[in-house]
Design a protein around this motif. Structure first.
Motif, PDB file in Angstrom:
ATOM      1  N   ASP A 105      -2.837   5.671  -2.430  1.00 19.58           N
ATOM      2  CA  ASP A 105      -1.745   6.568  -1.990  1.00 19.58           C
ATOM      3  C   ASP A 105      -0.391   6.206  -2.605  1.00 19.58           C
ATOM      4  O   ASP A 105       0.596   6.885  -2.387  1.00 19.58           O
ATOM      5  CB  ASP A 105      -1.674   6.669  -0.449  1.00 19.58           C
ATOM      6  N   ASN A 161      -0.038  11.017   5.873  1.00 21.01           N
ATOM      7  CA  ASN A 161      -1.484  10.954   5.651  1.00 21.01           C
ATOM      8  C   ASN A 161      -1.984   9.565   6.003  1.00 21.01           C
ATOM      9  O   ASN A 161      -1.217   8.603   5.967  1.00 21.01           O
ATOM     10  CB  ASN A 161      -1.804  11.214   4.173  1.00 21.01           C
ATOM     11  N   HIS A 162      -3.273   9.498   6.293  1.00 22.51           N
ATOM     12  CA  HIS A 162      -3.847   8.180   6.553  1.00 22.51           C
ATOM     13  C   HIS A 162      -3.734   7.323   5.309  1.00 22.51           C
ATOM     14  O   HIS A 162      -3.736   7.831   4.189  1.00 22.51           O
ATOM     15  CB  HIS A 162      -5.344   8.326   6.918  1.00 22.51           C
ATOM     16  N   TYR A 163      -3.684   6.005   5.531  1.00 21.74           N
ATOM     17  CA  TYR A 163      -3.657   5.059   4.418  1.00 21.74           C
ATOM     18  C   TYR A 163      -4.870   5.278   3.508  1.00 21.74           C
ATOM     19  O   TYR A 163      -5.989   5.468   3.982  1.00 21.74           O
ATOM     20  CB  TYR A 163      -3.675   3.619   4.958  1.00 21.74           C
ATOM     21  N   SER A 164      -4.645   5.252   2.205  1.00 24.35           N
ATOM     22  CA  SER A 164      -5.768   5.134   1.287  1.00 24.35           C
ATOM     23  C   SER A 164      -5.339   4.220   0.144  1.00 24.35           C
ATOM     24  O   SER A 164      -4.129   4.066  -0.109  1.00 24.35           O
ATOM     25  CB  SER A 164      -6.208   6.497   0.755  1.00 24.35           C
ATOM     26  N   TRP A 200       4.323   9.648   4.287  1.00 27.33           N
ATOM     27  CA  TRP A 200       3.613   8.859   5.296  1.00 27.33           C
ATOM     28  C   TRP A 200       2.829   9.749   6.269  1.00 27.33           C
ATOM     29  O   TRP A 200       2.345   9.273   7.294  1.00 27.33           O
ATOM     30  CB  TRP A 200       4.604   7.964   6.049  1.00 27.33           C
ATOM     31  N   HIS A 237       4.212   7.031  12.661  1.00 23.22           N
ATOM     32  CA  HIS A 237       3.779   7.510  11.339  1.00 23.22           C
ATOM     33  C   HIS A 237       2.256   7.490  11.244  1.00 23.22           C
ATOM     34  O   HIS A 237       1.616   6.533  11.689  1.00 23.22           O
ATOM     35  CB  HIS A 237       4.351   6.608  10.247  1.00 23.22           C
ATOM     36  N   LYS A 238       1.723   8.533  10.645  1.00 19.92           N
ATOM     37  CA  LYS A 238       0.263   8.640  10.532  1.00 19.92           C
ATOM     38  C   LYS A 238      -0.303   7.516   9.641  1.00 19.92           C
ATOM     39  O   LYS A 238      -1.388   7.007   9.889  1.00 19.92           O
ATOM     40  CB  LYS A 238      -0.089  10.007   9.933  1.00 19.92           C
ATOM     41  N   ARG A 239       0.439   7.186   8.611  1.00 16.53           N
ATOM     42  CA  ARG A 239      -0.029   6.119   7.709  1.00 16.53           C
ATOM     43  C   ARG A 239       0.145   4.774   8.415  1.00 16.53           C
ATOM     44  O   ARG A 239       1.255   4.309   8.641  1.00 16.53           O
ATOM     45  CB  ARG A 239       0.762   6.142   6.403  1.00 16.53           C
TER      46      ARG A 239
END
Ligand SMILES: O=C(O)CCC(=O)C(=O)O
Length: 302
Positions: A300, A294-297, A292, A135-137
């Motif tokens: 989010d 997108n990168h963690y922010s 999931w 997962h990217k996130r």
């Protein structure tokens, strides 16, 4: 008669854990070189696998050094100490600068490649018997000594309800993490309870909109998606034990999407910060929870 195991005092969000043999035990370590059939059996039985020495230790420590070196200009580190040691300055760091750097770190190629090093993806490929997807996130967290708040008890599917439940989180200590530094703790046998709870939540949420059904924060859940911050009470409720471990750099522990886990506070007295990452893998052919992607922010909402 065997001598009784002893544990340091552990606190989580102001609650002191019961260290008696009825309420606390140790994670069972697995050798990553064991046959995959037997590791799969252990994973199904325990809900977790503590893979000792899966990763080259030096590479993990080099990444720890890179991480803390990037946060030194924000005043996080004690002057004159090595970033590899990750010793907290103990003074007021520049939180805005830290947030900006953390935002960059989750996008670093070095971080991505750390998470995708061969022993990790190859292990998941064997576990799943199919191509894995990361997962990217991805989350990377440091914990300062004597901070009161720590991760409350939860199981991961609460945040991943729009995809497959065949997700297996990997939690990687980036540096040695003895019990008193507050690593991940697991409620023994709770992958069974987690599955049952999720069934109950699904029934309670049946009339909600799809968006609310998959939300960790819908009306059936707590404000954080956590089951509770009160770890001792949860162990009493399920008549179970919190399992703890002296993790070392090079280890990875994985858990099922239903396994209840939490963290305890960092109680070391030499200023060493805990650093870890938690990342999620599944089969690429299974449905992915698009939230999931997108990168963690910080905002989010997951
Ligand atoms: O590292 C932590 O404090 C929590 C990690 C976690 O919840 C996870 O690995 O799923």
């Amino acid at each position: 008669m065997t001598a009784q195991d002893t544990f340091p005092t552990l606190k989580s969000n102001g609650h002191t854990l019961d260290t008696s043999a009825r309420r606390m035990g140790r994670l069972v370590a697995s050798d990553p070189g064991t046959s995959i059939e037997s590791l799969r059996e252990q994973f199904a039985a325990q809900g977790y696998l503590w893979l000792k020495g899966l990763l080259p230790r030096e590479g993990v420590l080099r990444f720890r050094e890179r991480f803390f070196a990037s946060l030194a200009p924000a005043g996080l580190l004690k002057p004159g100490t090595s970033p590899r040691d990750g010793i907290y300055s103990g003074s007021s760091e520049d939180n805005q600068r830290i947030a900006k750097t953390m935002h960059e770190i989750v996008r670093w190629s070095a971080y991505e490649s750390f998470c995708l090093q061969e022993p990790i993806w190859m292990f998941y490929e064997r576990l799943f018997d199919g191509a894995p997807y990361l997962h990217k996130r991805k989350l990377i967290r440091y914990t300062k000594p004597q901070e009161v708040s720590s991760t409350g008890a939860h199981y991961d599917l609460v945040y991943l309800r729009a995809g497959t439940d065949r997700v297996a989180t990997g939690w990687i200590p980036i540096g040695d993490c003895p019990i008193e530094m507050g690593g991940l703790v697991y409620l023994e046998g709770s992958h069974v309870a987690g599955r049952q709870m999720e069934k109950e939540f699904s029934a309670l949420n049946a009339d909600l909109s799809r968006e609310d059904q998959i939300s960790a924060y819908n009306k059936s859940m707590s404000a954080t998606g956590w089951l509770t911050k009160d770890l001792p009470a949860l162990a009493e409720k399920w008549d179970s034990r919190w399992l703890v471990a002296d993790y070392e750099a090079g280890d990875m522990v994985i858990h099922s999407a239903y396994m209840i886990h939490a963290a305890t506070g960092n109680d070391v007295h030499d200023g060493t910060m805990r650093l870890s990452t938690d990342i999620r893998f599944q089969r690429v052919s299974d449905e992915v929870d698009a939230r999931w992607n997108n990168h963690y922010s910080m905002d989010d909402m997951l």
